[in-house]
Design a protein around this motif. Structure first.
Motif: not given
Ligand code: NZQ
Ligand code: ZN
Length: 389
Positions: A40, A95-96, A99
């Motif tokens: 993306s 978030g992935s 994180d």
């Protein structure tokens, strides 16, 4: 109000065109690893913009961080950093990716087995590599907090683990929040983001009253904003002001502010993590399933806050107390469903036969006393799961 320490060192650069400020935010002599997910960031041009902003700095790339980032993938990034003597991380994603970057930042300096960071919930993290983020998906709040959730597919126990750690060493130094970077999000990710942020607020707000009036009203304002902008962002993801409000709500939902001085629950999240670990559902899908049932099953211990939530967030002031509580819980479920996030396990083809394994996971991860009163035992979790079919 409960006692608290509030500490949040993350600088926020918010708005259109703010990616260019990376040039000022990253040290001039940094040797950078740009960390991102699948395709993306490349497709929508964010990656090129980030590279342009880094100018002449030495920069390498590490891609392939999965949704629900895995230890296995992240350790490859750690090797790359060590081999190429890199010293600054730049996370570009949701978030992935953020994180994952937090884990990498801490694992680079880990003494012994880096998985211990998860097993010790971050207590053994003594330092971490500095890093910044460019957020492309409003949802987790990871861009302004010290938490990280990492999955591991091959563990000694043979279980699939999805565990969290926190450490004040892994706050981002800065996060660029340009709402136009979310224009390309597909409906599923937008809806996931709304549900995740909503649940973060609820897990810190919907416990029991402690006379924390500011935190309560902040939380109620954030919930109402999500109820307002959620449908709008799905209908028109390229509307700047809608994305801007969505992005800022999601960040404020989990940057420590509304959670200071109040009890917190997190039982919905902990059960949700086990559902993702065993069945691969998106994080927010698990929350949409568990939260409404969790509120329903624990309506007595959450009674006062449920009534406050009904009145102030959903404007329900007529009828008996029980009827108001029921209506507020129903509205919560209907809100998630209106975003096309199903709220029943059966909608994801998960039946009652899955429950024993989920409970075994909770037990093995020390999750047998969850919630603000530590009274969400395995029996209570079973009740919630059975009512969620
Ligand atoms: O991988 P790419 O190709 O970039 O695609 C991603 C991914 O497939 C896509 N995406 C991201 N930005 C996009 C985009 N697609 C189009 N346009 C864009 N601008 O979205 C997909 C999902 O991304 P992911 O990062 O996985 O989503 P999310 O931000 O919801 O993060 C979920 C993870 O965060 C953890 C969850 O457990 C889960 O692992 N959480 C982290 C928390 C924290 N650190 O405080 C708290 C949360 O409760 C949560 O547990
Ligand atoms: Zn969450």
């Amino acid at each position: 109000m409960l006692n608290f320490d509030f500490y949040n060192p993350t600088r926020i650069a918010f708005g259109k065109g703010k990616v260019a400020e990376i040039d000022k935010l990253v040290p001039a002599e940094a040797r950078v690893l740009i960390v991102y997910g699948g395709t993306s960031a490349k497709k929508n041009g964010t990656l090129d913009e980030v590279k342009a902003a880094l100018g002449g700095r030495y920069a390498e790339e590490f891609s392939g961080i999965e949704p629900n980032p895995t230890y296995e993938t992240l350790m490859k990034a750690v090797s790359k950093i060590k081999a190429n003597k890199l010293d600054y991380l730049l996370a570009v994603g949701g978030g992935s990716v953020i994180d994952g970057t937090k884990f990498v930042a801490a694992a680079v300096y880990a003494e012994g087995d880096p998985w211990e960071i998860l097993l010790q919930r971050g207590a053994n993290v003594k330092q971490a590599m500095p890093y910044g983020t460019v957020l492309t998906l409003p949802a987790t709040g990871s861009e302004m907090n010290d938490g990280s959730v990492i999955s591991r597919t091959e563990t000694a126990s043979g279980l699939h683990d999805k565990l969290y750690f926190t450490s004040e060493h892994v706050f981002p130094q800065f996060s660029v929040l340009d709402p136009s970077k979310s224009y390309t999000l597909p409906p599923r990710q937008l809806a996931n983001g709304v549900v995740d942020a909503y649940t973060h607020i609820m897990e810190q707000y919907l416990t029991y009253p402690v006379e924390a009036r500011v935190q309560d009203r902040f939380a109620e304002g954030l919930l109402q904003t999500l109820i307002e902008v959620g449908p709008k962002v799905l209908a028109n993801p390229q509307d700047y002001d809608t994305q801007a409000n969505f992005m800022w709500v999601a960040t404020l939902a989990l940057n420590g502010l509304i959670g200071s001085g109040v009890p917190s629950d997190w039982s919905t999240h902990m059960i949700g993590h086990e559902i993702t670990a065993l069945h691969g559902l998106d994080h927010a899908q698990t929350l949409a399933i568990i939260l409404p049932t969790m509120l329903s099953v624990r309506r007595e211990s959450k009674r006062a806050k449920l009534l406050q939530y009904a009145e102030r967030v959903w404007h329900i002031s007529e009828g008996s107390e029980d009827a108001r509580i029921e209506a507020a819980i129903q509205n919560t479920r209907a809100f998630f469903e209106s975003l096309s996030v199903p709220t029943r396990l059966s909608a994801y083809n998960i039946g009652a036969d899955a429950i024993p394994a989920l409970l075994a996971q909770l037990e093995s991860h020390g999750m047998a006393k969850l919630g603000e009163h530590e009274d969400v035992t395995l029996d209570k979790s079973r009740e919630v799961l059975e009512a969620s079919i």
